[in-house]
Design a protein around this motif. Structure first.
Motif, short mmCIF file in Angstrom:
data_model
loop_
_atom_site.label_atom_id
_atom_site.label_comp_id
_atom_site.label_asym_id
_atom_site.label_seq_id
_atom_site.Cartn_x
_atom_site.Cartn_y
_atom_site.Cartn_z
N GLU A 156 26.69 2.37 25.63
CA GLU A 156 25.36 2.00 25.15
C GLU A 156 25.33 0.52 24.76
N ARG A 157 24.15 0.06 24.40
CA ARG A 157 23.95 -1.37 24.16
C ARG A 157 24.50 -1.84 22.81
N THR A 158 24.09 -1.19 21.73
CA THR A 158 24.51 -1.62 20.40
C THR A 158 25.46 -0.61 19.78
N MET A 159 26.18 -1.05 18.77
CA MET A 159 27.12 -0.17 18.08
C MET A 159 26.38 0.97 17.38
N MET A 160 25.16 0.72 16.94
CA MET A 160 24.37 1.77 16.29
C MET A 160 24.11 2.92 17.26
N ASP A 161 23.72 2.56 18.50
CA ASP A 161 23.47 3.59 19.52
C ASP A 161 24.76 4.32 19.89
N LYS A 162 25.83 3.55 20.05
CA LYS A 162 27.12 4.15 20.42
C LYS A 162 27.55 5.17 19.37
N LEU A 163 27.51 4.74 18.09
CA LEU A 163 27.95 5.62 17.00
C LEU A 163 27.03 6.83 16.87
N ALA A 164 25.72 6.61 16.96
CA ALA A 164 24.77 7.72 16.86
C ALA A 164 25.02 8.76 17.95
N ASN A 165 25.20 8.31 19.18
CA ASN A 165 25.41 9.24 20.28
C ASN A 165 26.75 9.96 20.20
N GLU A 166 27.78 9.26 19.71
CA GLU A 166 29.09 9.92 19.55
C GLU A 166 29.03 10.95 18.43
N ILE A 167 28.30 10.66 17.35
CA ILE A 167 28.15 11.61 16.24
C ILE A 167 27.37 12.83 16.72
#
Length: 160
Positions: free
Chosen positions: A117-128
């Motif tokens: 994903e583009r930002t770390m917020m999106d990456k972390l949200a989707n992994e969670i």
């Protein structure tokens, strides 16, 4: 050991939820001492995860999603290398509670950083979200660790 064990450092609960687990997670997420940035990444990731899962369950909170994800990633056993008679064996051992928690957090962060994903917020949200549903790379890592321990159960008598 010659010296006594070092004292465990006390950590303060996070400002929003008042939870120590969140603070530990943010401390692992933090890079170069930028704790405020790590907090903003974590809180916005929880908000995004909450928004995405609101359609299924309107009463669910971001913290509940995070706790469920952490529980799904937490390992029960791991393998450690032991050298016995010139050969190395992968010996399955139970994981201490503190190590369970820290491994789960490190795996969640590691595999969130590896996402596309583009930002770390999106990456972390989707992994969670993926971990809370029992899927995703962090849960796969836990399953692989358990499978490795199961395969090497024959060497568990080398535990000492």
């Amino acid at each position: 050991m010659r010296k006594r064990k070092p004292k465990k450092r006390e950590i303060l609960p996070d400002p929003k939820f008042g939870d120590m687990v969140v603070t530990k997670f943010v401390n692992n997420l933090m890079e170069s001492g930028k704790k405020s940035i790590a907090y903003s990444i974590f809180y916005s990731a929880l908000e995004r995860a909450e928004e995405k899962l609101r359609k299924d369950d309107p009463t669910i909170s971001g913290l509940e999603i995070f706790k469920k994800a952490l529980a799904n990633v937490t390992p029960a056993v791991e393998v450690k290398s032991r050298r016995v008679g010139g050969a190395n064996f992968q010996v399955p051992t139970e994981v201490r509670p503190e190590r369970k928690q820290s491994l789960a957090m490190k795996w969640l962060i590691l595999y969130a950083r590896r996402r596309n994903e583009r930002t770390m917020m999106d990456k972390l949200a989707n992994e969670i979200i993926a971990a809370s549903k029992g899927e995703g790379a962090a849960v796969k890592k836990k399953d692989d660790t358990h499978r490795m321990a199961e395969a090497n159960k024959a060497f568990s008598h080398f535990r000492f």
